[in-house]
Design an enzyme around this catalytic site. Sequence first.
Site, PDB file in Angstrom:
ATOM      1  CG  HIS A 121      -8.991   0.612  -2.756  1.00 32.28           C
ATOM      2  ND1 HIS A 121      -9.464   1.209  -4.191  1.00 32.28           N
ATOM      3  CD2 HIS A 121      -9.155   1.510  -2.167  1.00 32.28           C
ATOM      4  CE1 HIS A 121      -9.163   2.441  -3.753  1.00 32.28           C
ATOM      5  NE2 HIS A 121      -8.860   2.278  -2.702  1.00 32.28           N
ATOM      6  CG  ASP A 198      -5.079  -4.655  -3.986  1.00 31.91           C
ATOM      7  OD1 ASP A 198      -3.988  -3.630  -3.921  1.00 31.91           O
ATOM      8  OD2 ASP A 198      -6.238  -3.648  -4.428  1.00 31.91           O
ATOM      9  CD  GLN A 201      -4.259  -0.320   2.774  1.00 34.62           C
ATOM     10  OE1 GLN A 201      -3.539   0.108   3.556  1.00 34.62           O
ATOM     11  NE2 GLN A 201      -4.850   1.034   2.102  1.00 34.62           N
ATOM     12  CE  LYS A 224      -2.735   2.902  -0.588  1.00 33.82           C
ATOM     13  NZ  LYS A 224      -3.491   4.088  -0.196  1.00 33.82           N
ATOM     14  CB  CYS A 362     -11.623   3.747  -2.198  1.00 32.30           C
ATOM     15  SG  CYS A 362     -11.165   5.675  -2.295  1.00 32.30           S
TER      16      CYS A 362
HETATM   17  N1  7TS Z   1      -6.233  -1.082  -3.018  1.00 35.44           N
HETATM   18  C1  7TS Z   1      -5.942  -1.197  -1.840  1.00 35.44           C
HETATM   19  C2  7TS Z   1      -6.442  -2.286  -1.223  1.00 35.44           C
HETATM   20  C3  7TS Z   1      -5.998  -0.043  -1.625  1.00 35.44           C
HETATM   21  O1  7TS Z   1      -6.411   0.042   0.070  1.00 35.44           O
HETATM   22  C4  7TS Z   1      -5.806   0.841  -2.016  1.00 35.44           C
HETATM   23  C5  7TS Z   1      -5.134   2.434  -1.662  1.00 35.44           C
HETATM   24  C6  7TS Z   1      -5.150   0.655  -3.998  1.00 35.44           C
HETATM   25  C7  7TS Z   1      -5.850  -0.350  -4.124  1.00 35.44           C
HETATM   26  C8  7TS Z   1      -5.546   2.631  -4.878  1.00 35.44           C
HETATM   27  O2  7TS Z   1      -4.352   2.311  -4.824  1.00 35.44           O
HETATM   28  P1  7TS Z   1      -3.579   3.636  -5.877  1.00 35.44           P
HETATM   29  O3  7TS Z   1      -2.229   3.836  -5.185  1.00 35.44           O
HETATM   30  O4  7TS Z   1      -3.784   3.414  -7.321  1.00 35.44           O
HETATM   31  O5  7TS Z   1      -4.535   4.468  -5.449  1.00 35.44           O
HETATM   32  N2  7TS Z   1      -5.770   2.942  -0.416  1.00 35.44           N
HETATM   33  C9  7TS Z   1      -6.302   3.924   0.009  1.00 35.44           C
HETATM   34  C10 7TS Z   1      -6.569   4.533   1.006  1.00 35.44           C
HETATM   35  O6  7TS Z   1      -7.099   3.912   2.756  1.00 35.44           O
HETATM   36  N3  7TS Z   1      -7.117   5.743   1.855  1.00 35.44           N
HETATM   37  O7  7TS Z   1      -6.275   6.425   0.505  1.00 35.44           O
HETATM   38  C11 7TS Z   1      -5.900   5.482   0.098  1.00 35.44           C
END
Ligand code: 7TS
Length: 404
Positions: A121, A198, A201, A224, A362
């Site tokens: 991501h 990370d 997911q 999530k 992303c």
């Molecule tokens: N890393 C991964 C693997 C992710 O899927 C996401 C968000 C992030 C980091 C960032 O997370 P945040 O909570 O700090 O925003 N992924 C997604 C997605 O797949 N669709 O919307 C957000």
Amino acid sequence: MLDVTTIRNDFPILQREVNGKPLVYLDNAATSQKPKAVIDCIVDYYSRYNANIHRGVHTLSQEATDAYEQARETIREHFNAEKAHEIIFTAGTTQGINLVANGFSKLLKEGDEILVSAMEHHSNIVPWQMLCERTGATLRVIPMNEEGELILDEYEALLSEKTKLVFVNHVSNALGTINPIKEIIEKAHALEAAVLIDGAQACSHIKPDLHALDVDFYVTSAHKMCGPTGVGILYMKEEWGKKLPPYQGGGEMIAEVTFEKTTYADLPHKFEAGTPNIAGGIAFGAAITYLNNIGFEAIEEYETELLTYATEQLQQIEGLKIYGTGKAKTSVISFNIEGIHPYDIGTIVDKLGIAVRTGHHCAQPIMDFYKIPGTVRASFAFYNTKAEVDALVSAVQRAKNMLQ
Ligand code: 7TS
């Protein structure tokens, strides 16, 4: 086995309609829906004991502090971290990664190398590029194959005594691939490189054992995992917590302040400047308790069944190609239909009440790898049903008929 009918009653939003049709929510990889236990926890906090934490002698402040620290303990236990102060509350995965990247600013120099995987991501790419700009270190990429799996031989070939840090996602958001993080960590540690995983997911599908993994840093977001937005955790091994400098300066993160010199608080407060998302942290604990009451074994088993069924059904559609066909996958299916833009499919299925994400998710380097602008992504949670898979398949078929 999991009782999906009862579980669905825990989620008020699943009762609503969208465009006159029952909502079919298949965008769980973007954010999960929230059970009543989590919503009630937030309402209860603001209704009964809203106060700032770690600072008041008064009763409300003590109650709020106890609940917040109890949530940290629930989270520690869930992830099997050794010490509660190795759990740092953050605003989410993105902030956790930036905190660590910032912390390495003075630890890297020109000639050092840091390794990223080809399936990250943007939030696990950009902060490291910024770190390279600050330090002169070089970013190198662990490649993946057509199935969307990391090529471990090439990873080993990239590792050297120049490697200081490796950062890989536990699960890819765009492909669903589960990466072999234990092996990745062991190989990095053999060369004394640190590893950040990370887990954004992964944590709604898998319960990671951070002690067994022996990972240096692990980040994730509450939203999530059926928790609220704007809160997450960074697990940081105690030795790193002592070594890295604070990320932000402010209240709560200090031991003593004078105009001449400030000393910093102990872990975890050193990394928790300012008033945190108190209700969010407490509700994150409630979300984890909710998920554990269902049980991660049952969640994994049920979601695998949904994934297998959805994959089989979608593959019946002529011209549909799935991206991410590795052996180890969570319940995420990214696909395209030949000659049709993913956005057009997303728009038509939304008219039928079905929420999927379309675009590059992303993760533009993955799209570049496959030479596509994006995909349609259906991501399933334990509260989804086979009937919802059927609704998706029939809506996609309908979209295909309209657009071709
Ligand atoms: N890393 C991964 C693997 C992710 O899927 C996401 C968000 C992030 C980091 C960032 O997370 P945040 O909570 O700090 O925003 N992924 C997604 C997605 O797949 N669709 O919307 C957000």
